[in-house]
Design a protein around this motif. Sequence first.
Motif, PDB file in Angstrom:
ATOM      1  N   TYR B 153       0.840  -1.196   0.000  1.00  0.00           N
ATOM      2  CA  TYR B 153       0.000   0.000   0.000  1.00  0.00           C
ATOM      3  C   TYR B 153       0.874   1.244   0.000  1.00  0.00           C
ATOM      4  CZ  TYR B 153      -3.968  -2.995   1.170  1.00  0.00           C
ATOM      5  OH  TYR B 153      -4.925  -3.941   1.142  1.00  0.00           O
ATOM      6  N   GLY B 154       0.340   2.330  -0.508  1.00  0.00           N
ATOM      7  CA  GLY B 154       1.089   3.584  -0.511  1.00  0.00           C
ATOM      8  C   GLY B 154       1.307   4.064   0.918  1.00  0.00           C
ATOM      9  N   HIS B 155       2.511   4.560   1.181  1.00  0.00           N
ATOM     10  CA  HIS B 155       2.817   5.084   2.518  1.00  0.00           C
ATOM     11  C   HIS B 155       2.990   6.592   2.409  1.00  0.00           C
ATOM     12  CE1 HIS B 155       3.599   0.988   3.955  1.00  0.00           C
ATOM     13  NE2 HIS B 155       4.120   0.811   2.751  1.00  0.00           N
ATOM     14  N   ILE B 156       2.292   7.306   3.276  1.00  0.00           N
ATOM     15  CA  ILE B 156       2.368   8.773   3.198  1.00  0.00           C
ATOM     16  C   ILE B 156       3.418   9.276   4.186  1.00  0.00           C
ATOM     17  CG2 ILE B 156       1.088  10.940   3.427  1.00  0.00           C
ATOM     18  CD1 ILE B 156      -1.453   9.200   2.874  1.00  0.00           C
ATOM     19  N   VAL B 157       4.465   9.868   3.630  1.00  0.00           N
ATOM     20  CA  VAL B 157       5.518  10.462   4.464  1.00  0.00           C
ATOM     21  C   VAL B 157       5.716  11.891   3.982  1.00  0.00           C
ATOM     22  CG1 VAL B 157       7.949  10.344   5.137  1.00  0.00           C
ATOM     23  CG2 VAL B 157       6.662   8.235   4.779  1.00  0.00           C
ATOM     24  N   ASP B 158       5.642  12.817   4.935  1.00  0.00           N
ATOM     25  CA  ASP B 158       5.787  14.241   4.580  1.00  0.00           C
ATOM     26  C   ASP B 158       4.886  14.641   3.416  1.00  0.00           C
ATOM     27  OD1 ASP B 158       7.518  14.750   6.572  1.00  0.00           O
ATOM     28  OD2 ASP B 158       9.334  14.632   5.344  1.00  0.00           O
ATOM     29  N   GLN B 159       3.662  14.217   3.498  1.00  0.00           N
ATOM     30  CA  GLN B 159       2.626  14.563   2.513  1.00  0.00           C
ATOM     31  C   GLN B 159       2.895  14.003   1.115  1.00  0.00           C
ATOM     32  OE1 GLN B 159       2.700  18.804   3.105  1.00  0.00           O
ATOM     33  NE2 GLN B 159       1.020  18.695   4.555  1.00  0.00           N
ATOM     34  N   LYS B 160       3.810  13.053   1.011  1.00  0.00           N
ATOM     35  CA  LYS B 160       4.059  12.409  -0.279  1.00  0.00           C
ATOM     36  C   LYS B 160       3.739  10.927  -0.129  1.00  0.00           C
ATOM     37  CE  LYS B 160       7.773  15.398  -1.822  1.00  0.00           C
ATOM     38  NZ  LYS B 160       9.224  15.525  -1.808  1.00  0.00           N
ATOM     39  N   VAL B 161       3.271  10.347  -1.216  1.00  0.00           N
ATOM     40  CA  VAL B 161       2.934   8.925  -1.161  1.00  0.00           C
ATOM     41  C   VAL B 161       4.083   8.120  -1.767  1.00  0.00           C
ATOM     42  CG1 VAL B 161       1.286   7.150  -1.891  1.00  0.00           C
ATOM     43  CG2 VAL B 161       0.488   9.475  -1.397  1.00  0.00           C
ATOM     44  N   TYR B 162       4.560   7.136  -1.006  1.00  0.00           N
ATOM     45  CA  TYR B 162       5.643   6.282  -1.498  1.00  0.00           C
ATOM     46  C   TYR B 162       5.133   4.869  -1.696  1.00  0.00           C
ATOM     47  CZ  TYR B 162       8.681  10.131  -0.267  1.00  0.00           C
ATOM     48  OH  TYR B 162       9.262  11.364  -0.198  1.00  0.00           O
ATOM     49  N   GLN B 163       5.424   4.322  -2.869  1.00  0.00           N
ATOM     50  CA  GLN B 163       5.030   2.956  -3.164  1.00  0.00           C
ATOM     51  C   GLN B 163       6.246   2.068  -2.895  1.00  0.00           C
ATOM     52  OE1 GLN B 163       1.811   3.440  -4.334  1.00  0.00           O
ATOM     53  NE2 GLN B 163       1.480   1.335  -3.649  1.00  0.00           N
ATOM     54  N   VAL B 164       6.076   1.133  -1.997  1.00  0.00           N
ATOM     55  CA  VAL B 164       7.210   0.290  -1.631  1.00  0.00           C
ATOM     56  C   VAL B 164       6.868  -1.165  -1.950  1.00  0.00           C
ATOM     57  CG1 VAL B 164       8.724  -0.436   0.255  1.00  0.00           C
ATOM     58  CG2 VAL B 164       7.765   1.866   0.251  1.00  0.00           C
ATOM     59  N   THR B 165       7.834  -1.890  -2.498  1.00  0.00           N
ATOM     60  CA  THR B 165       7.656  -3.332  -2.671  1.00  0.00           C
ATOM     61  C   THR B 165       8.767  -4.030  -1.892  1.00  0.00           C
ATOM     62  OG1 THR B 165       9.029  -3.363  -4.642  1.00  0.00           O
ATOM     63  CG2 THR B 165       6.654  -3.080  -4.981  1.00  0.00           C
ATOM     64  N   ALA B 166       8.585  -5.344  -1.717  1.00  0.00           N
ATOM     65  CA  ALA B 166       9.591  -6.090  -0.970  1.00  0.00           C
ATOM     66  C   ALA B 166       9.799  -7.451  -1.594  1.00  0.00           C
ATOM     67  CB  ALA B 166       9.154  -6.251   0.476  1.00  0.00           C
ATOM     68  N   SER B 167      10.963  -8.015  -1.313  1.00  0.00           N
ATOM     69  CA  SER B 167      11.246  -9.384  -1.739  1.00  0.00           C
ATOM     70  C   SER B 167      11.374 -10.225  -0.480  1.00  0.00           C
ATOM     71  CB  SER B 167      12.551  -9.440  -2.525  1.00  0.00           C
ATOM     72  OG  SER B 167      12.438  -8.623  -3.671  1.00  0.00           O
ATOM     73  N   ILE B 168      10.790 -11.437  -0.549  1.00  0.00           N
ATOM     74  CA  ILE B 168      10.803 -12.292   0.643  1.00  0.00           C
ATOM     75  C   ILE B 168      11.474 -13.622   0.330  1.00  0.00           C
ATOM     76  CG2 ILE B 168       9.388 -13.479   2.375  1.00  0.00           C
ATOM     77  CD1 ILE B 168       7.276 -11.337   2.072  1.00  0.00           C
ATOM     78  N   GLY B 169      12.352 -14.019   1.205  1.00  0.00           N
ATOM     79  CA  GLY B 169      12.976 -15.337   1.107  1.00  0.00           C
ATOM     80  C   GLY B 169      12.569 -16.151   2.321  1.00  0.00           C
ATOM     81  N   ILE B 170      12.202 -17.419   2.110  1.00  0.00           N
ATOM     82  CA  ILE B 170      11.712 -18.231   3.226  1.00  0.00           C
ATOM     83  C   ILE B 170      12.549 -19.495   3.372  1.00  0.00           C
ATOM     84  CG2 ILE B 170       9.728 -19.469   4.193  1.00  0.00           C
ATOM     85  CD1 ILE B 170       7.898 -17.599   2.623  1.00  0.00           C
ATOM     86  N   ALA B 171      12.934 -19.790   4.613  1.00  0.00           N
ATOM     87  CA  ALA B 171      13.627 -21.050   4.901  1.00  0.00           C
ATOM     88  C   ALA B 171      12.835 -21.800   5.955  1.00  0.00           C
ATOM     89  CB  ALA B 171      15.045 -20.776   5.383  1.00  0.00           C
ATOM     90  N   LEU B 172      12.506 -23.043   5.654  1.00  0.00           N
ATOM     91  CA  LEU B 172      11.748 -23.892   6.603  1.00  0.00           C
ATOM     92  C   LEU B 172      12.719 -24.646   7.502  1.00  0.00           C
ATOM     93  CD1 LEU B 172       9.172 -25.388   4.155  1.00  0.00           C
ATOM     94  CD2 LEU B 172       8.527 -24.402   6.334  1.00  0.00           C
ATOM     95  N   PHE B 173      12.263 -25.001   8.696  1.00  0.00           N
ATOM     96  CA  PHE B 173      13.082 -25.867   9.557  1.00  0.00           C
ATOM     97  C   PHE B 173      12.163 -26.754  10.401  1.00  0.00           C
ATOM     98  CE2 PHE B 173      12.468 -21.848  11.829  1.00  0.00           C
ATOM     99  CZ  PHE B 173      11.965 -22.272  13.050  1.00  0.00           C
ATOM    100  N   ASN B 174      12.684 -27.916  10.764  1.00  0.00           N
ATOM    101  CA  ASN B 174      11.945 -28.780  11.700  1.00  0.00           C
ATOM    102  C   ASN B 174      12.902 -29.689  12.466  1.00  0.00           C
ATOM    103  OD1 ASN B 174      12.678 -30.591   9.766  1.00  0.00           O
ATOM    104  ND2 ASN B 174      10.737 -31.694   9.765  1.00  0.00           N
TER     105      ASN B 174
END
Lengths: 381, 470
Positions: B153-174
């Motif tokens: 979602y857009g994040h509003i900082v100092d009256q400006k909207v920033y579009q941020v994306t992320a990359s996710i890496g997942i490691a399972l353990f048991n």
Amino acid sequence: MRCRVFHSLNPSLLQAMEEIHTQFQADRQIDTFDFILIALSCRYPVWDVNETVSQVFETDRFLAFHATDAFNNEEVIHHGVTALFIRFERQGCVECFVQEGVSANKLDALEKTARYLKERDHAFHLIIAGHCHNQTAFFIEKLSQYDIAVDNLLGGVSSGEKISDELLTYQFYKGEVVRDGFVILTFHHVKMATSVALGFEPVGVQYTVTKAKGYRLYQVDDHQPFAYTVEKLKRGIENFKPEYFWYTPIVVLDESNEKFLTLRTFKEQTNDWVEFFGPVKEGQKIRLSYGEKENLLAADTKSATTLAAQVPDPEILFNFSCIARQYVLEEMQKEENRIYRNFLHAPLFGFFTFGEIGHDPSRRSLQFYNETSLLMGMTEL
Amino acid sequence: MREKIKKQLLHNLLLEVSKRYEYIMAQNARIFEETNYKAIHDELTGLYNRFYFIEQLKKSLLSAERHKKYGAVLFIDLDNFKVINDATGHKAGDLLLKMIAKKLKSALREEDVLARFGGDEFVVLVENLGRDENRAVEILRGLADKLLASIGYGHIVDQKVYQVTASIGIALFNDATQDIDDILRYADSAMYEAKRKGKSQTIFFNPLIEERLQRRFVMETSIRQGIDEEEFFLVYQPQVEDGRVVGAEALIRWNNAEKGIIPPGEFIEFAEETRMIIPIGEWALHEACKTLKRWEKDPALKGLKLSINCSAIEFMEPGFDQKVMRILTHYGIGTGRLCFEITESLLMTHHASLTSVMRRLSDFGVKIALDDFGTGYSSLAYLKNFPIDILKIDRSFIEDIFFDRSDQTLVRAIVSVAEDFGMQVVAEGVESPEQEMTIHTIADHIIVQGYLYGKPLPLEAFEAAVKESV
């Protein structure tokens, strides 16, 4: 060196001096003198002191100073005259240095005094100081910075009363009345040793001084005026007098926070500050303390034995003991000197002071003390 | 009387002292709490820090083994945070990180552990994912989508909207025997893989990723050694106009001490990923300048121009233009002698700051060629917005140009547009006389490059070939 102490409680200065003169003449152990050290009450007329002493003893080889309670051996002489007669028998001799205008012209006074002491760093110096508008303590501490020997100087601040807004703590030497300064009595060819007695037990954890100026402490690290803490100590005590706080001086700790640097006696308190009989500095660690006469006397005993180990057969003892200590000792105030003389069999002269001047061996500096007893034993070489 | 006063005074003193004790104790407790909090929390976001996370992961591994249930570590890295941070300043960047931390927290369960490891790197520990691996993966995929959506979602900082994306890496353990560092590394590797594959996505760790990373590491070390041992060299392929060699494209080659010649396709990508392309590119620029100086002294070679390939990574390195100008000045290379070949991908990703870098280089006399033109977006707007001097038609349009009318039409159109913009055209991959003939039917003044005119040759061989052709 032969020393004898005499006193008079005669309210007339002339008659008091004459009585002492008579005692001196009658004494079989001493028939002549090289110097007289006189402690006298401030109630005697100030401007007659020099002339009266000169007239009675036909000499100007004397130093007189104000002391409300002086010591004639075990006796405490209240508002009288107490005189120590000194006669050297070998190489010993004495000289005087007078410094007037300490609070008015401190730098000049410091330089002159330091020069005098440096030129005589093998002698022993007895300093009798005035109140100097609360400047004596700072002067003494500053003097250490002039690269002088500090372990051969000892003394106290004259005690007196406030008359017409002036605290009478004067010295009298060679016709002069020293009102804002001090006199140093320098002994040559003598051996001496000193020791300090405290006896107050610190109570509780320490405070850090966060605001202080001169002799006044404003705030400690609990972010409230220290006066609040002091005020709480008064609870439940009717007709409170500042002297009651002399049972509870503050302990100033040294940089390691382990050793006592000195004690500070309460003098006065308002809502904003608490004034002591000596300086308090920002950053210093302090603790409250409490003293009982038994503890003070135990400390005196330890001090006497320490001194006896250094000077086993002194020819004269000097005791500069704080007036607050006198207050705490109450009816046992004579015991201090009795203890000293029991261990060190010599005449004793001194007085209850408005502050003691000695040195701090661990810091190699001069120190202005409160609520201590500074004991000194001396023999002629 | 005195005794009564002393007693009261001592009583008051002890009371005051006990209050002081209480004050000190309370203060110590507060300091202890503060210190404790600081020891396990990230100062900026208030999330847990690495220390606490690792402690929890240790416990979680034991619990997973005892209950035979899967757990997982999710590495979340913001894709474009550096750009936002550089553009808006650290204060706004910090504010954005705080907002994202809050969003991530709200997307997680109470029992999940969310930590910030530093910068824009967040880590999540998820436990109790059940005993079935497929089911665990399914849950995690759902969770990752939720996290990406919460960040997206857009994040509003100092009256400006920033579009941020992320990359996710997942490691399972048991399994409690699994090493904590390994699990964290696996999640981190998977996150890098997600970035490599185009960002804004989730990748689960698998051994192939590790293998690739291992290869990348080995390659990075080898490249570093290669630079130190001077294993790289340039080869030169002639560019011909009207039957005369007018210049060359310098191509990099690597003669590895162990593996022999390594083709550029095998190391350029790694070099770009590891940013080792920057020292390689700088070395190539020095070599190209030395070659141009050498040619200046030979009348037969004096007028030749030289093109070198330039990666987007190099181009976007801060101070790249100044560095180029400094090197050209050092060698005294005249205007129009050197050409940088760039690809469309560079123009697509970094529009704003790139224009000024290109303009400064252009003003300094460096030519810019757009390589492989026609294969990507081939936006005509590039031709308008960037100071491009040369269009290099991709070899795929040349390959069948003799037979394929549509290739002929396309090449004709490119040449026409280029001429209208005042640009030169280079046709790459010309290998037969038929291709050459067809190209010259379409355009008179076109520069051609390909095996028909010569393979890439070492410097001395190239120079000899040029002289022979004269």
